[in-house]
Scaffold this motif. Structure first.
Motif, mmCIF file in Angstrom:
data_model
loop_
_atom_site.group_PDB
_atom_site.id
_atom_site.type_symbol
_atom_site.label_atom_id
_atom_site.label_comp_id
_atom_site.label_asym_id
_atom_site.label_seq_id
_atom_site.Cartn_x
_atom_site.Cartn_y
_atom_site.Cartn_z
ATOM 1 N N TYR A 106 6.597 13.523 8.033
ATOM 2 C CA TYR A 106 6.442 12.605 9.166
ATOM 3 C C TYR A 106 6.473 11.150 8.704
ATOM 4 N N TYR A 107 5.771 10.864 7.624
ATOM 5 C CA TYR A 107 5.680 9.486 7.141
ATOM 6 C C TYR A 107 6.660 9.168 6.011
ATOM 7 N N GLY A 108 7.458 10.148 5.599
ATOM 8 C CA GLY A 108 8.426 9.918 4.536
ATOM 9 C C GLY A 108 7.791 9.558 3.204
ATOM 10 N N LEU A 109 6.734 10.266 2.832
ATOM 11 C CA LEU A 109 5.956 9.908 1.649
ATOM 12 C C LEU A 109 6.385 10.618 0.370
ATOM 13 N N VAL A 110 7.145 11.699 0.487
ATOM 14 C CA VAL A 110 7.523 12.477 -0.689
ATOM 15 C C VAL A 110 9.017 12.746 -0.647
ATOM 16 N N ASP A 111 9.647 12.679 -1.807
ATOM 17 C CA ASP A 111 11.053 13.049 -1.936
ATOM 18 C C ASP A 111 11.117 14.552 -2.169
ATOM 19 N N PHE A 112 11.464 15.291 -1.122
ATOM 20 C CA PHE A 112 11.501 16.745 -1.242
ATOM 21 C C PHE A 112 12.783 17.242 -1.900
ATOM 22 N N ASN A 113 13.598 16.333 -2.403
ATOM 23 C CA ASN A 113 14.768 16.709 -3.194
ATOM 24 C C ASN A 113 14.535 16.467 -4.677
ATOM 25 N N LEU A 124 0.820 -1.217 0.000
ATOM 26 C CA LEU A 124 0.000 0.000 0.000
ATOM 27 C C LEU A 124 0.849 1.261 0.000
ATOM 28 N N GLU A 125 1.804 1.362 0.904
ATOM 29 C CA GLU A 125 2.597 2.589 0.994
ATOM 30 C C GLU A 125 3.464 2.786 -0.248
ATOM 31 N N ARG A 126 4.192 1.753 -0.632
ATOM 32 C CA ARG A 126 5.146 1.877 -1.743
ATOM 33 C C ARG A 126 4.466 2.074 -3.091
ATOM 34 N N ASP A 127 3.439 1.293 -3.375
ATOM 35 C CA ASP A 127 2.852 1.295 -4.714
ATOM 36 C C ASP A 127 1.622 2.184 -4.868
ATOM 37 N N ILE A 128 1.031 2.615 -3.778
ATOM 38 C CA ILE A 128 -0.211 3.383 -3.888
ATOM 39 C C ILE A 128 -0.087 4.756 -3.224
ATOM 40 N N ILE A 129 0.255 4.786 -1.949
ATOM 41 C CA ILE A 129 0.278 6.056 -1.211
ATOM 42 C C ILE A 129 1.377 6.988 -1.717
#
Length: 107
Positions: free
Chosen positions: A72-79, A23-28
């Protein structure tokens, strides 16, 4: 995205059914990446004029909350390349988030 959100195999409504293991890797994460792209477009092209009846303050508040959750959840690469267009908007909530974490680590 809407179809994915309504898919009961991806986001089950019954507590007995577990969400997929990926779920986290492929969807969120891909969904949050798309949301970041939408914010980049909104901030780049619509900063001077109200966007769909919302003013810039509301848009910035929503983006701040998106940034906090993403950090917080590390969901986006801000770099990423997209994030570079939003660096000014990202820095404020990121710095606040990092100060909070640092303060919590000292407790």
């Amino acid at each position: 995205v809407e179809d994915m959100l309504e898919d009961k195999r991806v986001f089950p409504v019954d507590i007995e059914n577990a969400p997929p293991t990926n779920l986290e890797r492929d969807i969120i994460k891909p969904m949050f990446k798309r949301i970041l792209h939408v914010y980049a477009i909104l901030f780049h092209y619509h900063t001077e004029n109200p966007v769909y009846g919302y003013d810039r303050f509301i848009m910035e508040e929503c983006f701040d909350q998106f940034t906090y959750v993403s950090l917080y959840y590390g969901l986006v690469d801000f770099n990423s390349e997209t994030a570079k267009y939003l660096q000014e908007q990202i820095d404020i909530p990121r710095n606040s988030y990092l100060r909070e974490r640092e303060r919590d680590n000292y407790r």
